[in-house]
Scaffold this motif. Structure first.
Motif, PDB file in Angstrom:
ATOM      1  N   PHE A 144       0.818  -1.215   0.000  1.00 56.82           N
ATOM      2  CA  PHE A 144       0.000   0.000   0.000  1.00 56.82           C
ATOM      3  C   PHE A 144       0.853   1.266   0.000  1.00 56.82           C
ATOM      4  O   PHE A 144       0.477   2.271  -0.606  1.00 56.82           O
ATOM      5  N   ARG A 171      -5.677   1.127  -5.705  1.00 54.35           N
ATOM      6  CA  ARG A 171      -5.003   1.077  -4.412  1.00 54.35           C
ATOM      7  C   ARG A 171      -5.771   1.855  -3.343  1.00 54.35           C
ATOM      8  O   ARG A 171      -5.934   1.383  -2.214  1.00 54.35           O
ATOM      9  N   SER A 172      -6.250   3.042  -3.688  1.00 54.34           N
ATOM     10  CA  SER A 172      -6.991   3.856  -2.718  1.00 54.34           C
ATOM     11  C   SER A 172      -8.274   3.163  -2.280  1.00 54.34           C
ATOM     12  O   SER A 172      -8.648   3.205  -1.098  1.00 54.34           O
ATOM     13  N   TYR A 201      -7.371   0.245   0.006  1.00 53.41           N
ATOM     14  CA  TYR A 201      -6.897   0.760   1.290  1.00 53.41           C
ATOM     15  C   TYR A 201      -8.077   1.245   2.137  1.00 53.41           C
ATOM     16  O   TYR A 201      -8.100   1.050   3.356  1.00 53.41           O
ATOM     17  N   ALA A 202      -9.064   1.868   1.473  1.00 52.50           N
ATOM     18  CA  ALA A 202     -10.266   2.301   2.193  1.00 52.50           C
ATOM     19  C   ALA A 202     -11.036   1.099   2.732  1.00 52.50           C
ATOM     20  O   ALA A 202     -11.557   1.138   3.857  1.00 52.50           O
ATOM     21  N   ARG A 205       5.700   5.288   5.112  1.00 52.77           N
ATOM     22  CA  ARG A 205       5.634   6.545   4.369  1.00 52.77           C
ATOM     23  C   ARG A 205       6.618   7.583   4.886  1.00 52.77           C
ATOM     24  O   ARG A 205       6.920   8.560   4.195  1.00 52.77           O
TER      25      ARG A 205
END
Length: 285
Positions: free
Chosen positions: A104, A112-113, A116-117, A170
């Motif tokens: 992710f 991907r978003s 991830y949600a 990140r």
């Protein structure tokens, strides 16, 4: 009395009040544990007749009687089962969550978003919602009365751990990944040799939380384990209570005290990583 002396007295008074309040609150939080440890050395009559934390005599036979359980099965069997379940499930949850979090955080892919949600939504999904469907599935494939339903799902990752590690990854500069690519590393090598060692605080934090959750788990083993020799510590403690006869409370408290030892050891060994893993401050130069 001059101003400097008054200021010193004020500061010392504030420190005294602060430490007194902290000690009082600490005692209030620790009182249930101290009460359980104290009762593990008392007789049943003393437990209900004496509220003092200091037992009249140390009854070590409570531990012997509790450990023997019912003679056919000792409490050592339950400790082995709990350690097996906790260690394997924790390993699967932490390692799989780290791999998913790396995907992710570092790998761009379509949707991907969205995914991830979806993962993030699972953080707000109570276990009771999926409990019945999971039990039906595991029953149909013949996994009931085994540790598989308790362990295998954790090898798919845990939402909270994934979210925690994504935030941590990140914070790692992309330049480190690019430098590894120049040296000929592929993505698995970048994850293994660059990212994985740098997220150690979040990994250890996940280990601590997962160990606590699995060791204290009662509902999962209650649903899937029906044979006494497969029971974990949490289920075994429940078996001490017999509504149809007298309950051996000293044995319950003694084994409950022993069950705290692994949890306390894990906390003492890894406590310095808890705050470091939860508060991601980035790479320090």
């Amino acid at each position: 009395m001059d101003a400097h002396t008054k200021r010193i007295i004020k500061v010392n008074t504030e420190k005294f009040i602060f430490h007194a309040v902290v000690i009082l609150l600490g005692f209030i939080m620790l009182y249930p544990i101290l009460w359980m440890i104290s009762n593990s050395f008392k007789t049943s009559a003393e437990i209900f007749g004496n509220s003092s934390l200091i037992p009249q005599s140390l009854r070590w036979d409570n531990y012997v009687r509790g450990w023997k359980f019912n003679n056919a099965i000792t409490f050592g069997t339950f400790f082995k089962n709990s350690l097996f379940y906790t260690v394997v499930a924790t390993f699967g949850a932490v390692m799989s969550s780290a791999i998913v979090a790396y995907g992710f955080a570092r790998i761009p892919f379509k949707g991907r978003s969205f995914w991830y949600a979806c993962m993030f939504v699972t953080l707000m999904l109570p276990y009771q919602v999926v409990m019945v469907p999971q039990f039906i599935i595991f029953h149909r494939i013949g996994w009931v009365n085994t540790f598989l339903p308790l362990i295998v799902p954790h090898f798919g990752g845990v939402g909270f751990f994934i979210f925690l590690m994504v935030q941590f990854i990140r914070q790692i500069p992309m330049e480190l990944d690019n430098a590894a690519k120049i040296d000929g590393c592929n993505r698995p090598m970048i994850f293994s040799y660059v990212v994985f060692p740098l997220i150690k605080p979040s990994l250890i934090t996940a280990v601590i939380f997962s160990f606590y959750w699995r060791w204290d788990d009662f509902l999962g083993p209650l649903l899937y384990l029906n044979r006494p020799r497969q029971f974990t510590v949490s289920l075994a403690l429940r078996m001490f209570s017999d509504p149809q006869s007298s309950t051996d409370w000293p044995a319950i408290f003694s084994m409950g005290t022993l069950s705290l030892i692994p949890v306390v050891l894990v906390f003492i060994i890894f406590q310095k990583y808890i705050v470091e893993g939860m508060v991601t401050t980035g790479i320090k130069g």
